[in-house]
Motif scaffolding. Structure first.
Motif, PDB file in Angstrom:
ATOM      1  N   ARG A 169      -4.973  17.056 -15.495  1.00 59.81           N
ATOM      2  CA  ARG A 169      -4.614  16.695 -16.819  1.00 59.81           C
ATOM      3  C   ARG A 169      -3.796  15.172 -16.701  1.00 59.81           C
ATOM      4  O   ARG A 169      -3.951  14.722 -17.810  1.00 59.81           O
ATOM      5  CB  ARG A 169      -3.596  17.729 -17.344  1.00 59.81           C
ATOM      6  N   ASP A 170      -2.983  14.996 -15.771  1.00 60.01           N
ATOM      7  CA  ASP A 170      -2.319  13.648 -15.837  1.00 60.01           C
ATOM      8  C   ASP A 170      -1.780  13.436 -14.397  1.00 60.01           C
ATOM      9  O   ASP A 170      -1.957  14.144 -13.551  1.00 60.01           O
ATOM     10  CB  ASP A 170      -0.950  13.675 -16.866  1.00 60.01           C
ATOM     11  N   LEU A 171      -1.741  12.137 -14.257  1.00 61.06           N
ATOM     12  CA  LEU A 171      -1.462  11.441 -13.091  1.00 61.06           C
ATOM     13  C   LEU A 171      -0.199  10.369 -13.048  1.00 61.06           C
ATOM     14  O   LEU A 171      -0.445   9.567 -13.938  1.00 61.06           O
ATOM     15  CB  LEU A 171      -2.765  11.125 -12.509  1.00 61.06           C
ATOM     16  N   PHE A 172       0.662  10.540 -12.273  1.00 59.54           N
ATOM     17  CA  PHE A 172       1.695   9.393 -12.236  1.00 59.54           C
ATOM     18  C   PHE A 172       2.121   8.892 -10.824  1.00 59.54           C
ATOM     19  O   PHE A 172       1.553   9.736  -9.873  1.00 59.54           O
ATOM     20  CB  PHE A 172       3.159   9.991 -12.933  1.00 59.54           C
ATOM     21  N   SER A 173       2.332   7.783 -10.471  1.00 64.59           N
ATOM     22  CA  SER A 173       2.825   7.245  -9.294  1.00 64.59           C
ATOM     23  C   SER A 173       4.007   6.701  -9.493  1.00 64.59           C
ATOM     24  O   SER A 173       4.110   5.710 -10.252  1.00 64.59           O
ATOM     25  CB  SER A 173       1.532   6.715  -8.704  1.00 64.59           C
ATOM     26  N   LEU A 200       5.659   8.328  -4.118  1.00 66.49           N
ATOM     27  CA  LEU A 200       5.223   9.767  -4.988  1.00 66.49           C
ATOM     28  C   LEU A 200       4.122   9.529  -5.835  1.00 66.49           C
ATOM     29  O   LEU A 200       3.618   8.645  -6.357  1.00 66.49           O
ATOM     30  CB  LEU A 200       6.506  10.143  -5.811  1.00 66.49           C
ATOM     31  N   LYS A 201       3.425  10.585  -5.720  1.00 64.03           N
ATOM     32  CA  LYS A 201       2.296  11.048  -6.677  1.00 64.03           C
ATOM     33  C   LYS A 201       2.300  12.171  -7.248  1.00 64.03           C
ATOM     34  O   LYS A 201       2.453  13.188  -6.562  1.00 64.03           O
ATOM     35  CB  LYS A 201       0.906  10.842  -5.585  1.00 64.03           C
ATOM     36  N   ILE A 202       2.348  12.235  -8.571  1.00 65.93           N
ATOM     37  CA  ILE A 202       2.732  13.324  -9.237  1.00 65.93           C
ATOM     38  C   ILE A 202       1.399  13.814  -9.995  1.00 65.93           C
ATOM     39  O   ILE A 202       0.996  12.958 -10.962  1.00 65.93           O
ATOM     40  CB  ILE A 202       3.927  13.168 -10.354  1.00 65.93           C
ATOM     41  N   ALA A 203       0.772  14.817  -9.934  1.00 58.53           N
ATOM     42  CA  ALA A 203      -0.235  15.438 -10.734  1.00 58.53           C
ATOM     43  C   ALA A 203      -0.113  16.601 -11.415  1.00 58.53           C
ATOM     44  O   ALA A 203       0.572  17.481 -10.982  1.00 58.53           O
ATOM     45  CB  ALA A 203      -1.622  15.780  -9.454  1.00 58.53           C
TER      46      ALA A 203
END
Length: 464
Positions: free
Chosen positions: A404-408, A21-24
């Motif tokens: 604004r932000d990035l999670f993985s 998963l990549k969450i932008a």
């Protein structure tokens, strides 16, 4: 398809989903329009090669599947819109991400989905991109991100306003052509086997000599791994949580102790796990062991837009040590030794051997293993996956929307029901936790320990 990529398909079961998963978190310049986004994704597929392809099993499973680009991608089957559930914001988004993570991808189509979640709050939207691990690892995913950000190659125009190349479709190989390709490649692989066996024997011998001479002990999978609440058989459900730490504070600890950024990330995770388990009376006497993915790309090879060039090292999280500074030093020593062993064995050794993985037997064994819940009846190979990936160091935008932000986060595995992925963006390190709620019902108390674990490291005598 290379064996290392196909292996993620063979490992997948109804309870073990092998997608990432990549969450932008984006701040769009104009109102969100699902139809326009679907059209934009189709227009960009030429710049995102893995998202064009579907996996075509080889006849009789004689060899690994083929990647084929033989059909137009229907965006309605890949790009979806969701409402963020109450209470909204990151808390609601985390619930939604858990639901998305707990649903497998459709194997008959290209192995990706995009889920647009709104309202996220403050005029922002969140985009969850779900990609099968067979498509790309963290390094390749970073390169794919670079292909869609605005200003690429000095062109200041938003990505959607730049000219796009047409997607080139190819005819589906005939059954006889598929059979021929599978057999030819299998025969070629058999020819490589004698040299690989010889290389492996020499490498293993070198590792044995090295370990006998070394004063640093690296934990052994299975043999040195204690049991924790999150080490057991999985169900299909997933939960998700995040925490953000300033990179400046992590670098402060790094400089003060003369270790690597990855050492500090491991020590923060180890400290958080120690505090969390101790507060519940579940801290094992032996240290937890982490599996740490490491990239095996050749230096200077240029951006890689797909596939996997990744191996694993095993290291202690030193959760048996009370003193934070001692814990960091132990992690640094062990991780350094584990890297040396990995280099001695050969960075590509695992990749080379996985090329010989038999598709049908391996798939059947993995499904039987999951169905029988066997992971609950033996020690885990290791306790937790901990990844650290360097993301963009400067703010970027995508089609005019500010990122604004990035999670993985990567997948969890049978017996290893917790994955912690640290992905940097600009001045912060975003930690994502993926778990199975039937093993750990609530990840929030664990995530809340991260800032405390970092503060422990900052206030040790080694800190500046």
């Amino acid at each position: 398809m290379e064996g290392v990529d196909a292996g993620y398909l063979y490992m997948e079961t109804p309870t073990m989903h092998m997608h990432t998963l990549k969450i932008a978190v984006l701040e769009p310049a104009e109102a969100f329009d699902l139809t326009r986004l679907q059209a934009e994704m189709v227009a960009r597929l030429a710049e995102l090669p893995p998202l064009q392809r579907r996996a075509l099993p080889a006849p009789f499973h004689l060899n690994h599947p083929l990647w084929v680009t033989d059909r137009a991608v229907d965006p309605q089957h890949h790009v979806f819109a969701h409402d963020v559930p109450a209470p909204g914001g990151m808390a609601g988004l985390e619930v939604l991400i858990g639901r998305v993570a707990g649903t497998p991808l459709d194997r008959t189509r290209p192995l990706w989905e995009m889920h647009v979640c709104q309202p996220y709050g403050d005029n922002r939207i969140a985009v969850i991109t779900k990609m099968h691990h067979a498509l790309a690892d963290g390094v390749a995913a970073n390169a794919l991100l670079g292909n869609i950000v605005d200003g690429l190659g000095g062109d200041p125009r938003p990505a959607r306003d730049r000219p796009h190349r047409d997607l080139q479709l190819e005819p589906t190989p005939t059954w006889s052509a598929q059979l021929r390709m599978a057999l030819v490649d299998a025969i070629r692989q058999i020819g490589d086997l004698p040299s690989l066996v010889s290389l492996t024997v020499r490498a293993v011998t070198a590792v044995v000599r090295h370990r006998r001479a070394s004063t640093v002990t690296v934990p052994r999978p299975l043999l040195d791994v204690p049991r924790t609440p999150f080490n057991g058989a999985l169900t299909a459900r997933r939960n998700f949580a995040t925490a953000t730490l300033p990179i400046g504070l992590i670098k402060e600890v790094q400089r003060a102790h003369g270790v690597t950024m990855n050492d500090v990330v491991l020590a923060v995770v180890g400290g958080a796990l120690r505090r969390y388990l101790a507060s519940r009376g579940e801290l094992p006497a032996r240290s937890l062991v982490a599996g740490v993915p490491v990239a095996t790309d050749v230096a200077g090879a240029g951006p890689r837009l797909g596939g996997n060039r990744v191996s694993n090292i095993f290291t202690t999280l030193a959760t048996d040590l009370d003193d934070p500074e001692e814990r960091l030093r132990a992690i640094s020593r062990t991780t350094g030794e584990s890297k040396l062993i990995h280099q001695t064995l050969g960075a590509s050794m695992l990749v080379d051997w996985v090329q010989f993985a038999p598709p049908a037997p391996l798939t059947g064994v993995m499904r039987l293993y999951s169905r029988s819940r066997a992971a609950s009846h033996h020690p885990a190979p290791f306790n937790v996956v901990v990844s650290n990936v360097r993301g963009p160091g400067e703010p970027v935008s995508i089609s005019g929307a500010q990122l604004r932000d990035l999670f993985s986060v990567g997948p969890i595995l049978e017996g290893i029901g917790l994955n912690v992925t640290a992905w940097s963006y600009v001045d912060r390190m975003n930690f994502s936790f993926l778990g199975c709620p039937d093993l750990v019902q609530d990840l929030a108390p664990l995530v809340a320990e991260l800032p405390r674990a970092l503060e422990e490291l900052r206030t040790t005598k080694g800190a500046a």
